[in-house]
Design a protein around this motif. Structure first.
Motif, PDB file in Angstrom:
ATOM      1  N   GLU A 191      42.873  45.207  38.202  1.00  0.00           N
ATOM      2  CA  GLU A 191      43.681  45.941  38.796  1.00  0.00           C
ATOM      3  C   GLU A 191      44.754  46.746  38.201  1.00  0.00           C
ATOM      4  N   GLU A 192      45.015  45.859  37.091  1.00  0.00           N
ATOM      5  CA  GLU A 192      46.352  46.562  36.260  1.00  0.00           C
ATOM      6  C   GLU A 192      45.871  47.719  35.608  1.00  0.00           C
ATOM      7  N   ILE A 193      44.683  47.594  34.736  1.00  0.00           N
ATOM      8  CA  ILE A 193      43.994  48.616  34.227  1.00  0.00           C
ATOM      9  C   ILE A 193      43.764  49.644  34.937  1.00  0.00           C
ATOM     10  N   ASN A 194      43.171  49.595  36.245  1.00  0.00           N
ATOM     11  CA  ASN A 194      42.925  50.745  37.105  1.00  0.00           C
ATOM     12  C   ASN A 194      44.096  51.555  37.628  1.00  0.00           C
ATOM     13  N   ARG A 195      45.291  51.072  37.488  1.00  0.00           N
ATOM     14  CA  ARG A 195      46.415  51.532  38.117  1.00  0.00           C
ATOM     15  C   ARG A 195      46.674  52.534  36.902  1.00  0.00           C
ATOM     16  N   HIS A 196      46.315  52.521  35.634  1.00  0.00           N
ATOM     17  CA  HIS A 196      46.729  53.281  34.533  1.00  0.00           C
ATOM     18  C   HIS A 196      45.855  54.372  34.403  1.00  0.00           C
ATOM     19  N   PRO A 197      46.082  55.665  34.424  1.00  0.00           N
ATOM     20  CA  PRO A 197      45.299  56.982  34.510  1.00  0.00           C
ATOM     21  C   PRO A 197      44.822  57.138  33.000  1.00  0.00           C
ATOM     22  N   ALA A 198      45.360  56.461  32.174  1.00  0.00           N
ATOM     23  CA  ALA A 198      44.761  56.693  30.742  1.00  0.00           C
ATOM     24  C   ALA A 198      43.745  55.777  30.350  1.00  0.00           C
ATOM     25  N   LEU A 199      43.490  54.832  31.240  1.00  0.00           N
ATOM     26  CA  LEU A 199      42.441  53.634  30.831  1.00  0.00           C
ATOM     27  C   LEU A 199      41.430  53.761  31.767  1.00  0.00           C
ATOM     28  N   THR A 200      40.016  53.581  31.243  1.00  0.00           N
ATOM     29  CA  THR A 200      38.991  53.272  31.709  1.00  0.00           C
ATOM     30  C   THR A 200      38.217  52.160  31.724  1.00  0.00           C
TER      31      THR A 200
ATOM     32  N   TYR B 213      35.511  43.639  30.147  1.00  0.00           N
ATOM     33  CA  TYR B 213      34.748  43.373  28.976  1.00  0.00           C
ATOM     34  C   TYR B 213      35.394  44.671  27.827  1.00  0.00           C
ATOM     35  N   ILE B 214      35.145  45.775  28.447  1.00  0.00           N
ATOM     36  CA  ILE B 214      35.526  47.177  27.590  1.00  0.00           C
ATOM     37  C   ILE B 214      36.385  47.855  28.211  1.00  0.00           C
ATOM     38  N   VAL B 215      37.422  48.260  27.573  1.00  0.00           N
ATOM     39  CA  VAL B 215      38.244  49.447  27.935  1.00  0.00           C
ATOM     40  C   VAL B 215      38.207  50.537  27.091  1.00  0.00           C
ATOM     41  N   THR B 216      38.430  51.840  27.469  1.00  0.00           N
ATOM     42  CA  THR B 216      38.693  52.721  26.596  1.00  0.00           C
ATOM     43  C   THR B 216      39.759  53.830  26.856  1.00  0.00           C
ATOM     44  N   SER B 217      40.202  54.414  25.952  1.00  0.00           N
ATOM     45  CA  SER B 217      41.450  55.470  26.144  1.00  0.00           C
ATOM     46  C   SER B 217      41.413  56.737  25.152  1.00  0.00           C
ATOM     47  N   ARG B 218      42.167  57.632  25.369  1.00  0.00           N
ATOM     48  CA  ARG B 218      42.116  58.788  24.638  1.00  0.00           C
ATOM     49  C   ARG B 218      40.766  59.361  24.231  1.00  0.00           C
TER      50      ARG B 218
ATOM     51  N   ARG C 187      38.996  57.606  21.535  1.00  0.00           N
ATOM     52  CA  ARG C 187      39.644  57.349  20.161  1.00  0.00           C
ATOM     53  C   ARG C 187      40.105  55.718  20.023  1.00  0.00           C
ATOM     54  N   GLU C 188      40.262  55.233  21.141  1.00  0.00           N
ATOM     55  CA  GLU C 188      40.418  53.712  21.191  1.00  0.00           C
ATOM     56  C   GLU C 188      39.537  52.971  22.124  1.00  0.00           C
ATOM     57  N   PHE C 189      39.154  51.591  21.686  1.00  0.00           N
ATOM     58  CA  PHE C 189      38.131  50.956  22.644  1.00  0.00           C
ATOM     59  C   PHE C 189      38.917  49.500  22.411  1.00  0.00           C
ATOM     60  N   TYR C 190      38.812  48.745  23.454  1.00  0.00           N
ATOM     61  CA  TYR C 190      39.286  47.430  23.920  1.00  0.00           C
ATOM     62  C   TYR C 190      38.288  46.510  24.165  1.00  0.00           C
ATOM     63  N   VAL C 191      37.911  45.671  23.468  1.00  0.00           N
ATOM     64  CA  VAL C 191      36.720  44.725  23.739  1.00  0.00           C
ATOM     65  C   VAL C 191      37.403  43.353  23.646  1.00  0.00           C
ATOM     66  N   THR C 192      37.292  42.661  25.052  1.00  0.00           N
ATOM     67  CA  THR C 192      37.832  41.359  25.073  1.00  0.00           C
ATOM     68  C   THR C 192      36.934  40.267  24.628  1.00  0.00           C
ATOM     69  N   GLY C 193      35.644  40.464  24.359  1.00  0.00           N
ATOM     70  CA  GLY C 193      34.594  39.268  23.766  1.00  0.00           C
ATOM     71  C   GLY C 193      34.572  39.456  22.473  1.00  0.00           C
ATOM     72  N   HIS C 194      33.438  38.858  21.720  1.00  0.00           N
ATOM     73  CA  HIS C 194      33.106  38.840  20.449  1.00  0.00           C
ATOM     74  C   HIS C 194      31.536  39.092  20.368  1.00  0.00           C
TER      75      HIS C 194
END
Length: 311
Positions: free
Chosen positions: A200-209, A220-225, A228-235
């Motif tokens: 819910e926090e991520i979805n409130r930010h328009p730059a994040l998907t 698990y995976i979020v992207t932005s820009r 140009r950026e990927f955020y992966v919470t696992g391994h």
């Protein structure tokens, strides 16, 4: 194609035994192509294990990849010989004027600390800011992902009631997204963490998907820009034995209520080998990142990275 890594890095012999093609600096210099330059900020305590895990995945591409390792001048690891660090790691002051096609920033064993209480937080965030203008695409893992989301977008992390530990099923929110080219509708990935981020926090930010989620493991995976950026919470990079080693380590430390990693051992029996369910998708994840968001997006003149906008 092979991955080009520093001469005498311990991972070379390990990977050759797995029939993975690695190339030292001397041989790579004879090939008349520009390799992709990938910088890895390795914050994990056992450096050699993480180096090997990441190189194993980066080697499965037809692209030639040249890897450099970055350490922190404000932190000295306790579990890696200083000789290894001096031989294979550089520091930020030496590369801050350089440009890279891709960068990987690993997790770190500091997730229970508030971000600003991590002793190397200032240097770490300087590197995050630098990457935005000196790297085509950056791939953040676990704590590295949480920390970058907090630094750039103010996303908080929250403690879990118990450690998220095991291999969990995930779904893809946008199957047409190039990062998931070749993926099945559902796939598995390992997790090992005490904290989480909230959709819910991520979805409130328009730059994040949010690209991928799990009913059990959350975001698990979020992207932005624009990739140009990927955020992966696992391994996804974990080898088949990593969760087993973590489980044995925690038991030997006498930690209370050490739970078995979920969905990991055959018949849920730690005396039996793990059932590996994540390796094919791990390979696809890194191949697709290298191909679609590094190789196809980066300029041939690498210094033009500074002029890139959204991908």
């Amino acid at each position: 194609m092979p991955v080009n890594i520093p001469d005498k890095l311990p991972a070379i012999e390990i990977l050759k035994k797995e029939h993975i093609f690695v190339m030292d600096d001397l041989r790579a210099s004879t090939q008349d192509i520009r390799p992709l330059r990938i910088l890895i900020l390795n914050l994990m305590p056992v450096k050699v294990t993480t180096e090997t895990d990441l190189i194993r995945l980066l080697s499965n591409s037809p692209l030639q990849v040249e890897i450099e390792f970055l350490g922190l001048s404000t932190h000295t690891p306790k579990n890696t010989p200083i000789e290894h660090l001096m031989s294979f790691y550089t520091n930020f002051s030496k590369i801050k004027n350089a440009y890279y096609d891709g960068m990987i920033i690993t997790g770190a064993p500091v997730e229970m600390l508030p971000f600003d209480e991590v002793k190397y937080w200032k240097e770490f965030t300087q590197i995050l800011d630098w990457a935005r203008t000196h790297v085509t695409s950056t791939f953040y893992i676990c704590w590295g992902a949480q920390a970058a989301l907090h630094h750039f977008y103010g996303i908080n992390k929250y403690p879990l009631e118990k450690k998220l530990f095991g291999v969990f099923k995930h779904r893809i929110n946008d199957p047409s997204f190039p990062l998931f080219r070749g993926f099945d509708d559902e796939f598995y990935a390992p997790h090992s963490r005490h904290t989480t981020i909230l959709a819910e926090e991520i979805n409130r930010h328009p730059a994040l998907t949010i690209l991928s989620e799990s009913d059990e493991a959350g975001v698990y995976i979020v992207t932005s820009r624009g990739g140009r950026e990927f955020y992966v919470t696992g391994h996804s990079e974990y080898s088949p034995s990593t969760l087993h080693k973590e489980y044995i380590r925690d038991k030997e430390k006498g930690m209370d209520s050490v739970a078995l990693p979920e969905n990991y051992y055959r018949n849920n029996d730690p005396e039996q080998p793990p059932l590996v369910q994540w390796r094919s998708h791990a390979n696809l994840l890194y191949i697709n990142w290298l191909n679609y968001f590094v190789y196809q997006a980066t300029p041939f003149n690498i210094e033009e990275v500074a002029q890139l906008g959204e991908l």
